[in-house]
Scaffold this active site. Sequence first.
Site, PDB file in Angstrom:
ATOM      1  N   GLU A  21       0.845  -1.168   0.013  1.00  0.00           N
ATOM      2  CA  GLU A  21       0.152   0.002   0.192  1.00  0.00           C
ATOM      3  C   GLU A  21       0.839   1.400   0.068  1.00  0.00           C
ATOM      4  O   GLU A  21       0.986   1.995   1.084  1.00  0.00           O
ATOM      5  CB  GLU A  21      -0.900   0.125   1.154  1.00  0.00           C
ATOM      6  CG  GLU A  21      -1.936   1.141   1.292  1.00  0.00           C
ATOM      7  CD  GLU A  21      -3.100   1.024   2.094  1.00  0.00           C
ATOM      8  OE1 GLU A  21      -3.665   1.797   2.653  1.00  0.00           O
ATOM      9  OE2 GLU A  21      -3.069  -0.219   2.640  1.00  0.00           O
ATOM     10  N   LYS A  58      -2.499  -1.656  -3.459  1.00  0.00           N
ATOM     11  CA  LYS A  58      -3.578  -0.504  -2.919  1.00  0.00           C
ATOM     12  C   LYS A  58      -2.770   0.992  -2.994  1.00  0.00           C
ATOM     13  O   LYS A  58      -1.842   1.319  -2.449  1.00  0.00           O
ATOM     14  CB  LYS A  58      -4.051  -1.018  -1.437  1.00  0.00           C
ATOM     15  CG  LYS A  58      -5.267  -0.566  -1.130  1.00  0.00           C
ATOM     16  CD  LYS A  58      -5.395  -1.172   0.070  1.00  0.00           C
ATOM     17  CE  LYS A  58      -6.738  -0.608   0.905  1.00  0.00           C
ATOM     18  NZ  LYS A  58      -7.025  -0.951   2.312  1.00  0.00           N
TER      19      LYS A  58
END
Length: 147
Positions: A21, A58
């Site tokens: 992420e 992400k």
Amino acid sequence: MNQQFEAAQQIITAGLVAIIEPEVDIRCPEKAKAEELLKAAILEKLNKLPAAQLVMLKITLPERDDLYANCVSHPNVVRVVALSGGYTREEANKRLRRNHGIVASFSRALVEGLSAQQSDAEFNAMLDASIQSIFEASNTKQAMTAA
């Protein structure tokens, strides 16, 4: 980036799919340039993974449409999901529609407009409309060419 991929190795070793992420702040004055550098770093790390090692990315919705197309189509990537990153739901949905093969992982944008002062019916109607709009924005096919 190195730290996230090192942690991912531990997760992958345990037989799970790691979520990487790397977020770029939407207020970054050179956001597009930061995203280009980030994409290059991500691809460098992905290209070093053995075939059986899978990750999920992400990312913050990028300034350039389909910037992460190479990641969407990368054989080591299970899925690329987008953070709303602080954009309004309307803006996040617009950006998401222009990034093929990426689906939403919105939280702030999902709950936008919801409040405890709403009746159950109002709350449910607003939540249903929010979910539907995000679903529709996520409903894109993978880009035909890698960016």
